[in-house]
Design a protein around this motif. Structure first.
Motif, PDB file in Angstrom:
ATOM      1  N   LYS A  13       0.851  -1.189   0.000  1.00  0.00           N
ATOM      2  CA  LYS A  13       0.000   0.000   0.000  1.00  0.00           C
ATOM      3  C   LYS A  13       0.886   1.237   0.000  1.00  0.00           C
ATOM      4  N   LEU A  14       0.641   2.117  -0.967  1.00  0.00           N
ATOM      5  CA  LEU A  14       1.452   3.319  -1.107  1.00  0.00           C
ATOM      6  C   LEU A  14       0.552   4.538  -1.255  1.00  0.00           C
ATOM      7  N   ILE A  15       0.968   5.617  -0.642  1.00  0.00           N
ATOM      8  CA  ILE A  15       0.246   6.875  -0.734  1.00  0.00           C
ATOM      9  C   ILE A  15       1.018   7.805  -1.659  1.00  0.00           C
ATOM     10  N   MET A  16       0.343   8.288  -2.692  1.00  0.00           N
ATOM     11  CA  MET A  16       0.946   9.296  -3.557  1.00  0.00           C
ATOM     12  C   MET A  16       0.357  10.660  -3.204  1.00  0.00           C
ATOM     13  N   LYS A  17       1.211  11.585  -2.834  1.00  0.00           N
ATOM     14  CA  LYS A  17       0.765  12.937  -2.551  1.00  0.00           C
ATOM     15  C   LYS A  17       0.226  13.590  -3.824  1.00  0.00           C
ATOM     16  N   PRO A  18      -0.497  14.695  -3.728  1.00  0.00           N
ATOM     17  CA  PRO A  18      -0.884  15.433  -4.933  1.00  0.00           C
ATOM     18  C   PRO A  18       0.360  15.760  -5.771  1.00  0.00           C
ATOM     19  N   HIS A  19       0.312  15.388  -7.051  1.00  0.00           N
ATOM     20  CA  HIS A  19       1.441  15.581  -7.967  1.00  0.00           C
ATOM     21  C   HIS A  19       2.697  14.882  -7.462  1.00  0.00           C
ATOM     22  N   GLY A  20       2.479  13.782  -6.721  1.00  0.00           N
ATOM     23  CA  GLY A  20       3.583  13.024  -6.152  1.00  0.00           C
ATOM     24  C   GLY A  20       3.781  11.694  -6.842  1.00  0.00           C
ATOM     25  N   GLY A  21       4.596  10.847  -6.211  1.00  0.00           N
ATOM     26  CA  GLY A  21       4.866   9.551  -6.801  1.00  0.00           C
ATOM     27  C   GLY A  21       5.621   8.647  -5.857  1.00  0.00           C
ATOM     28  N   PHE A  22       6.138   7.545  -6.392  1.00  0.00           N
ATOM     29  CA  PHE A  22       6.911   6.601  -5.589  1.00  0.00           C
ATOM     30  C   PHE A  22       7.744   5.725  -6.505  1.00  0.00           C
ATOM     31  N   VAL A  23       8.735   5.063  -5.913  1.00  0.00           N
ATOM     32  CA  VAL A  23       9.469   4.001  -6.589  1.00  0.00           C
ATOM     33  C   VAL A  23       9.581   2.823  -5.636  1.00  0.00           C
ATOM     34  N   VAL A  24       9.625   1.629  -6.208  1.00  0.00           N
ATOM     35  CA  VAL A  24       9.823   0.397  -5.447  1.00  0.00           C
ATOM     36  C   VAL A  24      10.874  -0.423  -6.186  1.00  0.00           C
ATOM     37  N   LYS A  25      11.767  -1.045  -5.438  1.00  0.00           N
ATOM     38  CA  LYS A  25      12.756  -1.945  -6.024  1.00  0.00           C
ATOM     39  C   LYS A  25      12.782  -3.220  -5.210  1.00  0.00           C
ATOM     40  N   ILE A  26      12.544  -4.350  -5.870  1.00  0.00           N
ATOM     41  CA  ILE A  26      12.502  -5.642  -5.194  1.00  0.00           C
ATOM     42  C   ILE A  26      13.433  -6.606  -5.926  1.00  0.00           C
TER      43      ILE A  26
END
Length: 639
Positions: A626-639
């Motif tokens: 579960k990930l929360i993206m802020k307004p005009h935000g994002g995320f990265v994941v590396k597995i």
């Protein structure tokens, strides 16, 4: 009376039988895609497309008008082939997927016009779409010229479209248009006319009866022009249309001309869900295979680049040394030196820089102006690549200097002679084993398969525009969230992304985590990153380490979630490592849940952001992410 009734019944029976005789049904292997082909009352060919038994493209025209003959009306069907299985496997040196298997059913309709001249229409129906093109099979020594292509795409009026306008040729800065650098019009009626008045470019995205449709073209040969779509009010459909009269290499052809036999480019229609669209490889499946026997010089990767944030004055010896050191420290294989390097640095110091870079395991790329007289640009080296002897001389000099590749800018459009110029550049660069990046250029349309040393092409309103003005910065979130669904679906895109710190004189609308996601979200054989050494030094160590190991050639890609212009979440795999990235274009917080059952390894990490900035958290395959993206935000994941 009885006799009249029987004659009428017989006539109706024969008429029905005749109508059935001229309806031809073409299907893909699993029969999810169906084309109905027929001639109308004017003996003109047309087709309809059904997907899962639902019509998504209504009756649409086909045909060609040549200067020496009409291949649109008064045609006769000579034969229609049975389905011929097409199967091929190939590998890509860059892009969303390394090893690709393509299979399709091919149908060929052989036609003759009223003069007895031949034209074939070839259809290929695969699991995710359709390819169609024309073939003139006769042999001639005289040049044949195409005046108009009649291919149309007739959608219901309820269809919505996501489209990029074509610019007016010889407008914009120094008359450098068209360069495929306009903002998208999103979720508009299919019959909308662009304000510029020059139609719409490929790939063009539509939603028809809850089916997503991506229309494009693939594999423009040197004897054809690039095309675009214009809404034809009479046909009530989008029609394939040729370039504006200014879009030529000086003295060259505008519209298609060639001896026979002659194949036109593929028109492609990808059909299905957004997952189908974004994961499709149809745009390279139908491109011509490469004939290069030695591809050992072709390496994808990330490049440092001073110009995008520091502009013209950064093109000097000292700054270039800093950016070579930056690339080396980040484990990036390339450093790009931009315009006017030939005078700002000069050949002797360029040789010294190439030697210095080689010692750091970094290769240099240099900028060129493609221009002859078709625009008013003054940046140089200019007019060095216009002829085959010019290119041989210049490319030999570059190899002797130790340069790995070139970025060629400011092309003049899509006329046949300009398309031939692209082919000539690519062929001559391959002979000297130089990598190519086209800027201010047309859409590649699958050329990266035919010429695997073409690692990227701009053809987008990218990061440099964001640095030029606040308007583009304001539009960046929705613009970036549009690109995975259209421009970047098939072809590499040199957006030159990622500013984690700041842009001089610009208020950024995207968060650092949004920016951090872009190098994986966007596909480009060489990914030129905009961030400078000073900006990178301000980032947490875990962000810097993450950026030291980002592939630009992927084994596999998966669509996770998204909607054009609103948000996008993609997963890409290299070896056994999955990178999952997301961006949120909307001004509200968005929560994403991702089932990680598809990943290989058991654990990894995410980088997102909280009120204090970046945050890194552990990730386990055994739990729903579960990930929360802020307004005009994002995320990265590396597995």
């Amino acid at each position: 009376m009885k006799r009249v009734f029987l004659i009428a019944i017989l006539w109706l029976t024969l008429t029905s039988f005749a109508e059935k005789k001229v309806d031809y049904i073409f299907v893909n292997t699993d029969k999810t895609i169906q084309i109905t082909f027929r001639l109308d009352t004017n003996k003109s060919p047309y087709y309809t497309v059904r997907y899962h038994n639902k019509t998504v493209i209504n009756a649409s025209n086909l045909g060609i008008i040549r200067e020496d003959g009409n291949f649109h009306t008064n045609l006769k069907i000579v034969s229609v082939s049975k389905p011929r299985p097409i199967k091929q496997t190939y590998s890509m040196l860059q892009g969303k997927q390394k090893n690709i298997a393509y299979s399709a059913n091919q149908y060929t309709v052989s036609l003759k016009n009223s003069q007895g001249k031949s034209m074939n229409i070839i259809f290929q129906l695969s699991d995710d779409g359709i390819g169609l093109r024309y073939h003139f099979p006769e042999t001639t020594t005289d040049i044949k010229k195409i005046i108009e292509e009649k291919t149309t795409y007739n959608f219901d009026a309820s269809t919505k479209a996501w489209l990029q306008p074509m610019s007016k040729a010889k407008t914009g800065w120094a008359q450098t248009n068209p360069s495929y650098e306009e903002h998208y019009a999103m979720d508009i009626p299919v019959d909308t006319k662009p304000a510029i008045g020059e139609g719409w470019v490929y790939p063009a995205l539509f939603n028809a009866h809850d089916t997503w449709v991506l229309v494009s073209e693939v594999g423009i040969p040197a004897n054809y022009c690039g095309s675009r779509l214009v809404y034809n009010d009479n046909a009530k459909a989008l029609q394939v249309t040729f370039p504006q009269k200014e879009e030529i290499f000086p003295g060259g052809a505008l519209n298609p001309e060639s001896v026979l036999p002659w194949y036109t480019p593929w028109r492609i229609i990808t059909l299905g869900s957004l997952k189908t669209i974004t994961e499709s490889t149809l745009g390279t499946d139908l491109a011509d295979p490469s004939t290069l026997t030695d591809t050992s010089f072709i390496k994808s990767g990330i490049a440092s680049w001073s110009w995008v944030l520091l502009k013209d004055n950064s093109v000097n010896y000292e700054t270039t040394v800093q950016f070579i050191d930056y690339a080396a420290a980040m484990n990036w294989p390339y450093c790009l030196i931009d315009a006017d390097w030939d005078t700002r640095i000069g050949d002797e110091k360029m040789k010294a820089l190439a030697t210095y870079a080689k010692d750091k395991n970094v290769k240099l790329l240099v900028w060129y102006n493609s221009s002859g007289t078709w625009n008013d640009t003054e940046f140089h080296p200019k007019s060095k690549l216009l002829t085959h002897p010019d290119r041989q001389r210049e490319f030999t000099r570059l190899k002797e200097m130790g340069i790995a590749g070139i970025k060629v800018d400011f092309f003049g459009g899509d006329g046949q002679s300009m398309i031939a110029y692209y082919h000539d550049l690519l062929a001559d660069a391959a002979a000297q084993q130089l990598l190519i990046n086209f800027h201010g250029a047309t859409l590649p349309r699958g050329w990266q398969r035919t010429y695997p040393h073409l690692l990227t092409t701009e053809a987008i309103r990218g990061e440099e525009f964001i640095t030029f003005g606040q308007h583009d910065a304001n539009m960046q979130p929705t613009h970036c969230a549009m690109l995975p669904f259209a421009r970047n679906v098939f072809d590499p895109m040199d957006f030159t992304p990622m500013v984690l710190d700041s842009i001089p004189n610009i208020t950024r609308k995207t968060t650092p985590a949004f920016e951090l996601a872009l190098p994986v979200l966007f596909l480009s054989g060489i990914q030129h990153l905009a961030e400078t050494p000073d900006g990178m030094a301000k980032m947490p160590a875990y962000v810097i380490n993450y950026l030291k190991d980002i592939p630009t050639n992927w084994d596999e890609s998966k669509f996770i979630a998204g909607y054009p212009g609103k948000y996008a979440v993609m997963a890409r795999k290299k070896d056994n490592i999955w990178h999952i990235v997301g961006i949120n274009a909307e001004n509200t917080t968005k929560e994403i849940e991702i089932d990680l059952s598809f990943v290989t390894n058991a654990a990894g990490f995410s980088i997102s952001e909280n009120q204090s900035g970046f945050q890194q958290l552990p990730v386990s395959k055994n739990t729903t992410l579960k990930l929360i993206m802020k307004p005009h935000g994002g995320f990265v994941v590396k597995i």
